[in-house]
Design a protein around this motif. Structure first.
Motif, PDB file in Angstrom:
ATOM      1  N   VAL A   1     -32.799   0.398 -10.425  1.00 28.67           N
ATOM      2  CA  VAL A   1     -33.570  -0.590 -11.190  1.00 28.67           C
ATOM      3  C   VAL A   1     -34.812  -1.044 -10.427  1.00 28.67           C
ATOM      4  CG1 VAL A   1     -33.488  -2.929 -12.159  1.00 28.67           C
ATOM      5  CG2 VAL A   1     -31.603  -1.350 -12.572  1.00 28.67           C
TER       6      VAL A   1
ATOM      7  N   GLU B   1     -27.263  -7.040 -23.163  1.00 27.40           N
ATOM      8  CA  GLU B   1     -26.071  -6.966 -24.012  1.00 27.40           C
ATOM      9  C   GLU B   1     -25.156  -8.154 -23.755  1.00 27.40           C
ATOM     10  OE1 GLU B   1     -24.338  -5.945 -26.371  1.00 27.40           O
ATOM     11  OE2 GLU B   1     -25.316  -4.150 -27.132  1.00 27.40           O
ATOM     12  N   LYS B   2     -24.330  -8.456 -24.739  1.00 23.52           N
ATOM     13  CA  LYS B   2     -23.293  -9.480 -24.538  1.00 23.52           C
ATOM     14  C   LYS B   2     -22.207  -8.893 -23.667  1.00 23.52           C
ATOM     15  CE  LYS B   2     -19.810  -8.401 -25.947  1.00 23.52           C
ATOM     16  NZ  LYS B   2     -18.919  -7.231 -25.551  1.00 23.52           N
TER      17      LYS B   2
ATOM     18  N   ALA C   1     -25.466   2.066 -25.425  1.00 21.62           N
ATOM     19  CA  ALA C   1     -26.865   2.487 -25.380  1.00 21.62           C
ATOM     20  C   ALA C   1     -27.149   3.545 -26.447  1.00 21.62           C
ATOM     21  CB  ALA C   1     -27.203   3.025 -23.989  1.00 21.62           C
TER      22      ALA C   1
ATOM     23  N   SER D   1     -24.543  -9.015 -31.420  1.00 22.06           N
ATOM     24  CA  SER D   1     -24.850  -8.168 -32.574  1.00 22.06           C
ATOM     25  C   SER D   1     -24.295  -8.689 -33.900  1.00 22.06           C
ATOM     26  CB  SER D   1     -24.349  -6.747 -32.301  1.00 22.06           C
ATOM     27  OG  SER D   1     -23.023  -6.779 -31.828  1.00 22.06           O
TER      28      SER D   1
HETATM   29  N1  NAD Z   1     -22.633  -5.592 -29.026  1.00 25.09           N
HETATM   30  C1  NAD Z   1     -21.471  -4.965 -29.078  1.00 25.09           C
HETATM   31  O1  NAD Z   1     -20.736  -5.015 -30.051  1.00 25.09           O
HETATM   32  C2  NAD Z   1     -21.029  -4.165 -27.888  1.00 25.09           C
HETATM   33  C3  NAD Z   1     -20.098  -3.139 -28.020  1.00 25.09           C
HETATM   34  C4  NAD Z   1     -19.728  -2.421 -26.872  1.00 25.09           C
HETATM   35  C5  NAD Z   1     -20.265  -2.752 -25.635  1.00 25.09           C
HETATM   36  N2  NAD Z   1     -21.143  -3.794 -25.551  1.00 25.09           N
HETATM   37  C6  NAD Z   1     -21.705  -4.207 -24.248  1.00 25.09           C
HETATM   38  O2  NAD Z   1     -22.615  -3.225 -23.781  1.00 25.09           O
HETATM   39  C7  NAD Z   1     -22.627  -3.232 -22.347  1.00 25.09           C
HETATM   40  C8  NAD Z   1     -22.345  -1.837 -21.827  1.00 25.09           C
HETATM   41  O3  NAD Z   1     -21.098  -1.395 -22.345  1.00 25.09           O
HETATM   42  P1  NAD Z   1     -20.807   0.174 -22.552  1.00 25.09           P
HETATM   43  O4  NAD Z   1     -19.598   0.260 -23.405  1.00 25.09           O
HETATM   44  O5  NAD Z   1     -22.045   0.873 -22.975  1.00 25.09           O
HETATM   45  O6  NAD Z   1     -20.440   0.573 -21.041  1.00 25.09           O
HETATM   46  P2  NAD Z   1     -20.499   2.030 -20.389  1.00 25.09           P
HETATM   47  O7  NAD Z   1     -19.622   1.986 -19.197  1.00 25.09           O
HETATM   48  O8  NAD Z   1     -20.261   3.069 -21.424  1.00 25.09           O
HETATM   49  O9  NAD Z   1     -22.037   2.176 -19.925  1.00 25.09           O
HETATM   50  C9  NAD Z   1     -22.579   1.515 -18.805  1.00 25.09           C
HETATM   51  C10 NAD Z   1     -23.648   2.407 -18.197  1.00 25.09           C
HETATM   52  O10 NAD Z   1     -24.292   1.663 -17.153  1.00 25.09           O
HETATM   53  C11 NAD Z   1     -24.515   2.578 -16.079  1.00 25.09           C
HETATM   54  N3  NAD Z   1     -24.700   1.826 -14.828  1.00 25.09           N
HETATM   55  C12 NAD Z   1     -23.725   1.321 -14.018  1.00 25.09           C
HETATM   56  N4  NAD Z   1     -24.307   0.699 -12.963  1.00 25.09           N
HETATM   57  C13 NAD Z   1     -25.646   0.787 -13.126  1.00 25.09           C
HETATM   58  C14 NAD Z   1     -26.766   0.336 -12.379  1.00 25.09           C
HETATM   59  N5  NAD Z   1     -26.614  -0.353 -11.236  1.00 25.09           N
HETATM   60  N6  NAD Z   1     -27.998   0.630 -12.838  1.00 25.09           N
HETATM   61  C15 NAD Z   1     -28.178   1.337 -13.983  1.00 25.09           C
HETATM   62  N7  NAD Z   1     -27.148   1.811 -14.726  1.00 25.09           N
HETATM   63  C16 NAD Z   1     -25.896   1.529 -14.309  1.00 25.09           C
HETATM   64  C17 NAD Z   1     -23.285   3.472 -16.072  1.00 25.09           C
HETATM   65  O11 NAD Z   1     -23.499   4.667 -15.357  1.00 25.09           O
HETATM   66  C18 NAD Z   1     -23.075   3.687 -17.570  1.00 25.09           C
HETATM   67  O12 NAD Z   1     -23.792   4.817 -18.043  1.00 25.09           O
HETATM   68  C19 NAD Z   1     -21.574  -4.283 -21.943  1.00 25.09           C
HETATM   69  O13 NAD Z   1     -22.223  -5.519 -21.765  1.00 25.09           O
HETATM   70  C20 NAD Z   1     -20.661  -4.340 -23.147  1.00 25.09           C
HETATM   71  O14 NAD Z   1     -19.909  -5.531 -23.277  1.00 25.09           O
HETATM   72  C21 NAD Z   1     -21.556  -4.476 -26.646  1.00 25.09           C
END
Ligand code: NAD
Length: 351
Positions: free
Chosen positions: A60, A98-99, A16, A127
């Motif tokens: 949500v 996100e993927k 994010a 991405s």
């Molecule tokens: N496009 C890319 O290259 C790339 C790279 C990394 C991660 N991602 C994807 O991004 C997504 C998130 O990964 P991340 O690394 O940011 O994970 P993360 O664990 O850092 O973040 C997830 C967030 O979601 C929150 N969360 C959990 N349950 C929730 C709910 N019910 N309602 C609202 N928020 C909630 C958590 O508190 C946390 O802040 C995944 O789908 C991952 O595969 C994509």
């Protein structure tokens, strides 16, 4: 010029932070209306630079009831993607998720159905499609620079397991390195070559920190409907390697090579955006593949995804990575799991 797209961000973890850069750099296209995270402090921190008018939510359903935005950007753990997408679509919101799209092919189909029924956009944050370098490779392949493409290889080796506990638990993440990492590469190959007809795969798990069946190594063969065959490897346990991502595409009148992405750890190479420059050889010398910027806002993959989301939602641009298209990628991923489990080839029409 339309007003900026008002977006609620759901999940304010690692990725994010990269999405938020798009709101900072393109305020004419995107406006952060609200943020939602079960960790309130994380939501507050994410919203702080955008002013006090950004709504803060921990739930949500409460976010969707409050409204005041036209779209959501879902950056949560994988097991939440389907339910949050469907709830947002039913509330009339455009969705960027996100993927990987979700944790089964059935979930993915239900997400597409919900978006279609509500007549809202569903975009998946694949991405890699949004990097000008990969767009240049796609153009080179599709314009026939390699002739008839018949073979490809893609390797993606991470030096360690992913950092978050939920990512190591296949019940929450939906799988292992194939689902989390190789989804990107399989999707990119589909972007280059079109749909996949059948797959075969083997997977292994050595690391006891992976629970509920997530794999740390995968080897897969993908047979595309255009006749091309691709060999994909991915690994989370290459403790002696830096992040290694590279692909090669062979055609009957040229071969395309990408340079190694040189990051000392996987986060650094994420910043390098999974792209080493590409070259085409017809057997005598190497010609560079020019990046293609068409429809992409800049050089950063995630910023490009977010701006494209606004272009699609507001201006009717053709989605580069729609939910409907992504079902094909997720069928290949789950087809690989089925093949690894049964030891058989899997036709994706059967899924
Ligand atoms: N496009 C890319 O290259 C790339 C790279 C990394 C991660 N991602 C994807 O991004 C997504 C998130 O990964 P991340 O690394 O940011 O994970 P993360 O664990 O850092 O973040 C997830 C967030 O979601 C929150 N969360 C959990 N349950 C929730 C709910 N019910 N309602 C609202 N928020 C909630 C958590 O508190 C946390 O802040 C995944 O789908 C991952 O595969 C994509």
């Amino acid at each position: 010029m339309a007003e900026p797209l008002r977006v609620a961000l759901i999940g304010t973890g690692s990725i994010a932070r990269r999405h938020l850069l798009a709101f900072q750099e393109h305020p004419d296209r995107l406006q952060l209306a609200a943020v939602c995270d079960v960790q309130r402090e994380a939501a507050e921190q994410a919203a702080a630079p955008f002013g006090e008018e950004v709504g803060i939510f921990e739930d949500v359903d409460a976010l969707l009831s409050a409204g005041g935005f036209a779209a959501v950007d879902i950056c949560t753990p994988h097991f939440l993607h389907a339910a949050q997408t469907i709830a947002a679509a039913e509330a009339g919101m455009h969705v960027l998720v996100e993927k990987p799209m979700a944790c089964s092919v059935d979930e993915c189909r239900a997400m597409v159905e919900a978006a279609d029924e509500a007549d809202v956009l569903l975009l998946v944050g694949q991405s890699l499609r949004y990097l000008p370098g990969h767009a240049g490779v796609r153009k080179a392949i599709r314009s026939g620079r390699l002739g008839r493409v018949w073979s490809a290889r893609s390797d993606d080796w991470f030096p360690a397991l992913p950092p978050k506990p939920w990512m190591r638990d296949a019940k929450l993440s939906g799988g292992g390195v194939l689902h989390m990492g190789a989804t990107h590469r399989i999707d990119l190959l589909r972007h280059f070559f079109g749909d996949i007809g059948s797959v075969r795969a083997r997977s292994w798990t050595d690391n006891p920190e992976l629970v509920n069946g997530g794999e740390d190594r995968i080897v897969a063969t993908l047979e595309f409907e255009n006749g091309a065959v691709a060999h994909v490897t991915a690994c989370w346990a290459g403790y002696t390697t830096p992040h290694f991502f590279q692909y090669v595409v062979l055609g009957d009148s040229g071969a395309l090579f990408t340079e190694l992405v040189r990051g000392n750890d996987w986060r650094e190479s994420m910043v390098l955006q999974h792209y080493g420059p590409a070259f085409v050889s017809n057997g005598s010398g190497y010609e560079p593949v020019e990046p293609v910027q068409d429809g992409l806002a800049g050089q950063d993959a995630w910023i490009n995804v977010l701006v494209h989301f606004a272009d699609c939602a507001q201006d009717g641009a053709e989605p580069i990575s729609s939910g409907a298209d992504n079902v094909g990628t997720m069928k290949a991923v789950y087809g690989c799991y089925e093949s690894a489990r049964t030891g058989r080839d899997v036709a994706l029409t059967d899924l």
